[in-house]
Scaffold this motif. Sequence first.
Motif, mmCIF file in Angstrom:
data_model
loop_
_atom_site.group_PDB
_atom_site.id
_atom_site.type_symbol
_atom_site.label_atom_id
_atom_site.label_comp_id
_atom_site.label_asym_id
_atom_site.label_seq_id
_atom_site.Cartn_x
_atom_site.Cartn_y
_atom_site.Cartn_z
ATOM 1 N N TYR A 58 -9.923 -13.204 10.276
ATOM 2 C CA TYR A 58 -9.329 -13.028 8.944
ATOM 3 C C TYR A 58 -10.422 -12.902 7.899
ATOM 4 O O TYR A 58 -11.585 -13.193 8.129
ATOM 5 C CB TYR A 58 -8.364 -14.168 8.615
ATOM 6 C CG TYR A 58 -9.000 -15.490 8.257
ATOM 7 C CD1 TYR A 58 -9.240 -15.833 6.929
ATOM 8 C CD2 TYR A 58 -9.341 -16.404 9.241
ATOM 9 C CE1 TYR A 58 -9.807 -17.048 6.595
ATOM 10 C CE2 TYR A 58 -9.916 -17.628 8.914
ATOM 11 C CZ TYR A 58 -10.141 -17.938 7.592
ATOM 12 O OH TYR A 58 -10.711 -19.147 7.265
ATOM 13 N N ASN A 61 -9.021 -11.099 0.644
ATOM 14 C CA ASN A 61 -8.994 -9.859 -0.143
ATOM 15 C C ASN A 61 -9.509 -10.132 -1.560
ATOM 16 O O ASN A 61 -9.901 -11.252 -1.889
ATOM 17 C CB ASN A 61 -7.599 -9.221 -0.137
ATOM 18 C CG ASN A 61 -6.552 -10.045 -0.878
ATOM 19 O OD1 ASN A 61 -6.867 -10.983 -1.620
ATOM 20 N ND2 ASN A 61 -5.295 -9.694 -0.693
ATOM 21 N N GLU A 65 -6.656 -13.869 -1.329
ATOM 22 C CA GLU A 65 -5.633 -14.169 -0.329
ATOM 23 C C GLU A 65 -6.214 -13.978 1.070
ATOM 24 O O GLU A 65 -6.965 -13.039 1.308
ATOM 25 C CB GLU A 65 -4.432 -13.232 -0.492
ATOM 26 C CG GLU A 65 -3.785 -13.302 -1.852
ATOM 27 C CD GLU A 65 -2.865 -12.114 -2.135
ATOM 28 O OE1 GLU A 65 -1.867 -12.328 -2.829
ATOM 29 O OE2 GLU A 65 -3.155 -10.986 -1.672
ATOM 30 N N GLU A 66 -5.828 -14.884 1.983
ATOM 31 C CA GLU A 66 -6.235 -14.750 3.382
ATOM 32 C C GLU A 66 -5.450 -13.617 4.025
ATOM 33 O O GLU A 66 -4.231 -13.589 3.944
ATOM 34 C CB GLU A 66 -5.901 -16.027 4.165
ATOM 35 C CG GLU A 66 -6.976 -17.040 4.192
ATOM 36 C CD GLU A 66 -6.616 -18.225 5.086
ATOM 37 O OE1 GLU A 66 -5.871 -18.067 6.077
ATOM 38 O OE2 GLU A 66 -7.094 -19.322 4.777
ATOM 39 N N ILE A 67 -6.147 -12.711 4.690
ATOM 40 C CA ILE A 67 -5.506 -11.612 5.406
ATOM 41 C C ILE A 67 -5.932 -11.698 6.867
ATOM 42 O O ILE A 67 -7.125 -11.608 7.188
ATOM 43 C CB ILE A 67 -5.911 -10.237 4.830
ATOM 44 C CG1 ILE A 67 -5.641 -10.165 3.327
ATOM 45 C CG2 ILE A 67 -5.241 -9.111 5.599
ATOM 46 C CD1 ILE A 67 -4.195 -10.256 2.920
ATOM 47 N N THR A 68 -4.965 -11.871 7.758
ATOM 48 C CA THR A 68 -5.248 -11.901 9.186
ATOM 49 C C THR A 68 -5.373 -10.475 9.684
ATOM 50 O O THR A 68 -4.443 -9.680 9.532
ATOM 51 C CB THR A 68 -4.140 -12.643 9.953
ATOM 52 O OG1 THR A 68 -4.086 -13.995 9.473
ATOM 53 C CG2 THR A 68 -4.407 -12.641 11.453
ATOM 54 N N SER A 168 2.857 -18.135 9.329
ATOM 55 C CA SER A 168 2.172 -17.580 8.156
ATOM 56 C C SER A 168 1.065 -16.615 8.581
ATOM 57 O O SER A 168 0.829 -15.603 7.911
ATOM 58 C CB SER A 168 1.590 -18.701 7.294
ATOM 59 O OG SER A 168 0.656 -19.466 8.031
ATOM 60 N N TYR A 169 0.400 -16.875 9.708
ATOM 61 C CA TYR A 169 -0.653 -15.980 10.190
ATOM 62 C C TYR A 169 -0.058 -14.697 10.759
ATOM 63 O O TYR A 169 -0.611 -13.615 10.593
ATOM 64 C CB TYR A 169 -1.521 -16.662 11.243
ATOM 65 C CG TYR A 169 -2.257 -17.881 10.724
ATOM 66 C CD1 TYR A 169 -2.651 -17.991 9.394
ATOM 67 C CD2 TYR A 169 -2.558 -18.926 11.571
ATOM 68 C CE1 TYR A 169 -3.326 -19.101 8.930
ATOM 69 C CE2 TYR A 169 -3.241 -20.053 11.121
ATOM 70 C CZ TYR A 169 -3.619 -20.125 9.802
ATOM 71 O OH TYR A 169 -4.292 -21.229 9.346
ATOM 72 N N SER A 172 0.953 -12.573 7.801
ATOM 73 C CA SER A 172 -0.229 -11.940 7.204
ATOM 74 C C SER A 172 -0.683 -10.755 8.043
ATOM 75 O O SER A 172 -0.985 -9.684 7.519
ATOM 76 C CB SER A 172 -1.351 -12.972 7.079
ATOM 77 O OG SER A 172 -2.549 -12.363 6.668
ATOM 78 N N TYR A 173 -0.726 -10.922 9.352
ATOM 79 C CA TYR A 173 -1.119 -9.841 10.259
ATOM 80 C C TYR A 173 -0.178 -8.643 10.117
ATOM 81 O O TYR A 173 -0.611 -7.499 10.141
ATOM 82 C CB TYR A 173 -1.106 -10.372 11.696
ATOM 83 C CG TYR A 173 -1.326 -9.321 12.750
ATOM 84 C CD1 TYR A 173 -2.600 -8.828 13.000
ATOM 85 C CD2 TYR A 173 -0.269 -8.836 13.509
ATOM 86 C CE1 TYR A 173 -2.816 -7.866 13.979
ATOM 87 C CE2 TYR A 173 -0.473 -7.877 14.487
ATOM 88 C CZ TYR A 173 -1.749 -7.398 14.719
ATOM 89 O OH TYR A 173 -1.956 -6.450 15.688
ATOM 90 N N GLY A 175 1.550 -7.876 7.493
ATOM 91 C CA GLY A 175 1.594 -7.356 6.128
ATOM 92 C C GLY A 175 2.847 -7.724 5.366
ATOM 93 O O GLY A 175 3.389 -6.914 4.610
ATOM 94 N N THR A 177 5.272 -11.354 3.675
ATOM 95 C CA THR A 177 5.231 -12.768 3.300
ATOM 96 C C THR A 177 5.868 -13.605 4.401
ATOM 97 O O THR A 177 6.664 -13.109 5.210
ATOM 98 C CB THR A 177 5.991 -13.027 1.988
ATOM 99 O OG1 THR A 177 7.377 -12.724 2.199
ATOM 100 C CG2 THR A 177 5.424 -12.184 0.845
#
Length: 189
Positions: A58, A61, A65-68, A168-169, A172-173, A175, A177
Amino acid sequence: MEKFIDYILQFGNLNKQQIDLIKSKATEIELHKDDYYWEAGKAVKQIGFLTDGVLRVYYFNNKGEEITRYFIDEKHLILSGNNVDEFYTPSEYLQALTDCKMVVFPKQDWKEISEIIIGWDNIIQKIIAKHHTEKLRKRSDLISQDATERYLGFLEKFPTLANRIPLSYIASYLGMTASSLSRIRKNIR
């Protein structure tokens, strides 16, 4: 260690002396859930192979924000950088999502294995090509699918992950919520 050797032997032949050399250069380590295999901005000095567990790649951005970006599960080689001679400084984080077991090699020892074992580089290239093809196959549909299709595709492509890692991961992966993913999961049950 045996899982690593068994995996390598799927891509080429090695004799007992070569296998012994590989084993002598390797160390088995454990990462606990939430530990990092590598962190953004810190040089990576080893090559790894995940024998048990799940890791995630991850980044943050421009909004913080964390983006996986993707998940790594068992039987995956984790190389760092394009060249074994140079230290790799990642811009992403590689974090254990579960307790993990790995076989790791200092880069210098990996290079020595490559110099001693004829055909080692060919074996590694076959593994890299297999992993690259798998990664592309897993990611390619995400662009054109709606949220429900992306989640169903995720379940198909990562059948063992959905119950092992936080939603939540996964959201994120994919794209979306976490609340959108919860709605999708509720609607498809």
